[in-house]
Design an enzyme around this catalytic site. Structure first.
Site, short mmCIF file in Angstrom:
data_model
loop_
_atom_site.label_atom_id
_atom_site.label_comp_id
_atom_site.label_asym_id
_atom_site.label_seq_id
_atom_site.Cartn_x
_atom_site.Cartn_y
_atom_site.Cartn_z
N GLU A 391 0.82 -1.22 0.00
CA GLU A 391 0.00 0.00 0.00
C GLU A 391 0.85 1.27 0.00
O GLU A 391 0.38 2.33 0.37
CB GLU A 391 -0.96 0.03 1.20
CG GLU A 391 -1.65 -1.28 1.51
CD GLU A 391 -2.53 -1.79 0.38
OE1 GLU A 391 -2.69 -1.08 -0.62
OE2 GLU A 391 -3.08 -2.90 0.50
N GLY A 460 -10.76 5.58 -19.82
CA GLY A 460 -12.15 5.93 -20.02
C GLY A 460 -12.50 6.33 -21.43
O GLY A 460 -13.63 6.76 -21.70
N ASP A 535 -0.67 -0.57 -10.28
CA ASP A 535 -0.99 -1.98 -10.12
C ASP A 535 -0.85 -2.66 -11.48
O ASP A 535 -1.37 -2.17 -12.49
CB ASP A 535 -2.44 -2.15 -9.65
CG ASP A 535 -2.56 -2.12 -8.13
OD1 ASP A 535 -1.52 -2.06 -7.47
OD2 ASP A 535 -3.69 -2.19 -7.64
N TRP A 587 -0.58 5.15 -0.06
CA TRP A 587 -1.23 5.62 -1.29
C TRP A 587 -2.74 5.45 -1.21
O TRP A 587 -3.45 5.62 -2.19
CB TRP A 587 -0.65 4.94 -2.53
CG TRP A 587 -1.01 3.48 -2.75
CD1 TRP A 587 -1.66 2.62 -1.93
CD2 TRP A 587 -0.72 2.74 -3.95
NE1 TRP A 587 -1.78 1.39 -2.51
CE2 TRP A 587 -1.21 1.44 -3.75
CE3 TRP A 587 -0.09 3.05 -5.14
CZ2 TRP A 587 -1.09 0.43 -4.72
CZ3 TRP A 587 0.03 2.05 -6.10
CH2 TRP A 587 -0.46 0.77 -5.89
#
Length: 710
Positions: A391, A460, A535, A587
């Site tokens: 994290e 997006g 990630d 984060w």
């Protein structure tokens, strides 16, 4: 990949944290004492002497819990006045002075405290008011509350190589997982598959792309089909196989653009588990069969048929890679690519524990870090230079543990730099050197939004594939049911035929060629505007076209005067670094620890800390022996580590697979305490121990000595 978040949830905010803090901390906010969830009945209440523990949620907000014993209960019961907590602070190691006081209910399992002071140490004193006099009963641990802005302006610079050489010591040993410190390659660029044409001799800038690949350890040999095991299967198909395929092409084309990739110990354990890989092979066969059916079903639908054919070709290729080329061993392929120079693999904590939340026990933090490094060396075959903090969660002083483990660098979030002990002169454009001689690289929030956000960023775009429209939900059960959970639960199949289109429920068919054109556009835009960390499962899982985007970025950097480097290469070229310590941070949303410490999750920490203390005591008593007691002690360590995973409170907070996360915490703590009781009684049941070793079979070489008292 963190874990399955649930199909109804937008993935972007989970790794697109906002770092602004809430307004109005401290005295102008009402004190908070949210109703706490009680310990689930299957979790044992912490035992031992009465004590109090203080955890940081964020600056201005603390969580306090206490453990009772008989004497404490008797004193409280006989008290004539109310219970009270007094919060005290100390600046720069001085005397503690009172900040605040308030009544509290000692029947509650915990309490939230507010404070408007930062950059200090705090502690809590619990007691009762007896005839108007405060009678202290418990004093908590001292807790460091971090800065919220940078410290002094003074500058100190040091040569990273000199500090690293000193850390290695006269014997040269830099890591508990290897006999020698990491040595940079002295081979010529041609041997290491670097291409001069792809790397300008004098770069205008340097780019470090860092991917974090993680999943919690999920393995259920008792069932043929287990829904949560599909978190791993999805990640292999949608991220890890495409990423390996991409890196193979870069290596073959001699592109000198290395990626940095963390592979967590739990993920590597699953990727090399024969049972799980056999289950995945069967899953991949089923997906290939579904692809054949989809090609037949859509043959007269011109909007969908090309995509169905694309899926069939892709899955067949991945099955051949997995079975024939990689022989079901993806970890070995990543390690080979690192040896070829297209990848740098870095370590992570053993089970991705949130280290600041475990800092109540230095031994717990040390075991997570050192075992993570040891597992990396065992699986990859060489000692790691870098370390991914779970994290991105750092607390001041953690650099000493990383230095002990032989680590050269790690990563923190933006505000860890902005609130560093000395203001970084180069801001986010260079690392800083911690007091223990370990370098910290900052994460770039602006470009993270570009790549993570489904609202503001590239993923997006209307031409990209829509994540949520899946035939597992769109088709009737008679058509797709045999490829779903046998229990009847609807789930994702990976067969998605629509593009994002826009903010509408009316989605248009996915057009692969148009999506790839958009990939090229976005890769150019990124290179023209850019140390990024993401990630790994963003690429391919959440953002289907992500691997192609990575490929285009890495291939096009040289044309724009940029050079892709690993952090270790950057440190080798620019070893003189400003000395400063990052601030405590993560984060997560808000930039600190509220994602993992909150009213939905705080009940896990008293039993976790209690088990950690018991493990230290067990090691002190039994670690010198061998045979059955040592096996039981090692398995107790595995169960404790698995209970400490940050994935479980993350799931609880986001309410995705709450029942499963709660069950895992309870099961591992129960198994830990049963083993501990058997050791203490001198009656370890070999059959029960063997069953636990077969079920939670990771870390085969774990050394209980890692938990020796610090």
């Amino acid at each position: 990949m963190r874990h399955q978040r649930g199909a109804e949830q937008d993935p972007a905010p989970l790794r697109e944290p906002g770092h602004g803090r809430d307004d109005g901390f401290g005295e102008d906010r009402p004190r908070v004492n949210e109703t706490q969830p009680r310990l689930p009945p299957q979790l044992p209440a912490p035992g031992g002497p009465a004590r109090a523990a203080l955890l940081l949620v964020r600056p201005g907000r603390l969580f306090l819990y206490w453990v009772k014993d008989d004497a404490f209960e008797k004193t409280v019961t006989s008290a004539t006045g109310p219970a009270e907590v007094r919060l005290e602070m100390s600046a720069e190691g001085g005397t503690f002075v009172e900040l605040d006081r308030q009544e509290l209910d000692l029947r509650a399992p915990g309490w939230y405290l507010n404070s408007n002071r930062t950059d200090c140490r705090v502690r809590a004193r619990l007691g009762i008011l007896d005839h108007g006099q405060f009678r202290p009963l418990l004093v908590s641990n001292e807790l460091r509350v971090p800065r919220e802005s940078a410290g002094g302006e003074g500058e100190a610079w040091s040569d990273f190589r000199e500090l690293r050489s000193r850390r290695a010591g006269p014997s040269g040993a830099a890591s508990p997982s290897g006999p020698r410190p990491w040595i940079a390659s002295t081979e010529p660029a041609e041997t290491r598959r670097r291409t001069a044409a792809a790397v300008p001799s004098k770069a205008l800038g340097y780019l470090a792309l860092v991917l974090h690949a993680h999943l919690p350890f999920v393995r259920h040999p008792e069932r043929q089909y287990f829904l949560e095991e599909h978190w791993l299967f999805e990640a292999i198909t949608e991220t890890y196989l495409p990423l390996l395929d991409l890196l193979e092409q870069l290596s073959q084309d001699r592109i000198g653009a290395p990626l940095t990739l963390s592979l967590t110990p739990t993920l590597m354990a699953m990727l090399r588990d024969p049972l799980l890989m056999e289950k995945y092979a069967r899953h991949l066969d089923r997906m290939c069969e579904l692809a054949e059916r989809e090609v037949a079903r859509t043959r007269e639908e011109p909007g969908f048929a090309p995509t169905a054919g694309f899926y069939q070709d892709r899955l067949r290729r991945f099955r051949k890679l997995f079975q024939d080329t990689y022989r079901r061993d993806l970890v070995a392929q990543f390690a080979r690519l690192e040896a070829e120079g297209v990848l740098e693999i870095i370590a992570c904590a053993a089970t991705h524990g949130l280290l600041p939340a475990l800092a109540d026990s230095p031994e717990a933090v040390r075991a997570q870090v050192l075992l993570g490094v040891q597992e990396h060396e065992r699986q990859i075959g060489r000692s790691p230079r870098g370390f991914w903090l779970p994290e991105c969660a750092y607390f001041e002083g953690l650099d000493r543990v990383l230095a002990e483990a032989g680590i050269d660098y790690f990563f923190v979030d933006v505000h860890a730099f902005r609130a560093a002990s000395h203001r970084p002169k180069l801001d986010l454009h260079a690392p800083i050197l911690c007091p223990a001689g370990v370098a910290a690289f900052p994460r770039d929030q602006e470009t993270t939004v570009q790549v993570w956000s489904s609202k503001e960023g590239y993923p997006g775009d209307p031409e990209y594939r829509d994540f949520y429209r899946d035939i597992g939900f769109d088709l009737d059960r008679a058509t797709v049911g045999e490829f779903l959970d046998p229990a009847g639960t609807r789930s994702m199949t990976g067969f998605k035929y629509h593009r994002i289109t826009g903010d509408t429920d009316q989605k248009e068919p996915y057009r692969r060629a148009a999506a790839l054109q958009r990939v090229a556009d976005h890769a150019r835009d990124f290179a023209e505007n850019r140390r990024r960390q993401y990630d790994a499962e963003l690429f391919g899982h959440w953002w289907f076209e992500g691997p192609e985007w990575l490929n285009a970025v890495l291939r096009g950097l040289g044309e724009r005067g940029l050079r892709a480097v690993s952090p270790s290469e950057y440190l080798q070229e620019f070893p003189v670094t400003q000395v400063s310590e990052p601030s405590t941070s993560s984060w997560g949303e808000g930039g600190y620890f509220e994602v993992w410490i909150n009213p939905k999750t705080d009940w896990i920490y008293p039993p976790l800390h209690d088990a950690g203390r018991r493990m230290v005591a067990l090691v002190a008593r039994f670690s010198s022996g061998g045979g059955m007691p040592r096996r039981a002690l090692a398995q107790a360590g595995r169960e404790l580590l698995l209970a400490q995973a940050s994935d479980w409170p993350f799931i609880l907070k986001n309410e995705t697979s709450v029942g499963y996360a709660s069950l895992r915490i309870a099961r591992h703590l129960d198994q830990f305490h049963r083993l501990a009781a058997a050791l203490e009684a001198g009656r370890v049941d070999e059959a029960e121990l063997a069953a636990l070793e077969a079920q939670d079979n990771l870390f085969p070489q774990v050394d209980p000595g890692l938990w020796r008292r610090a």
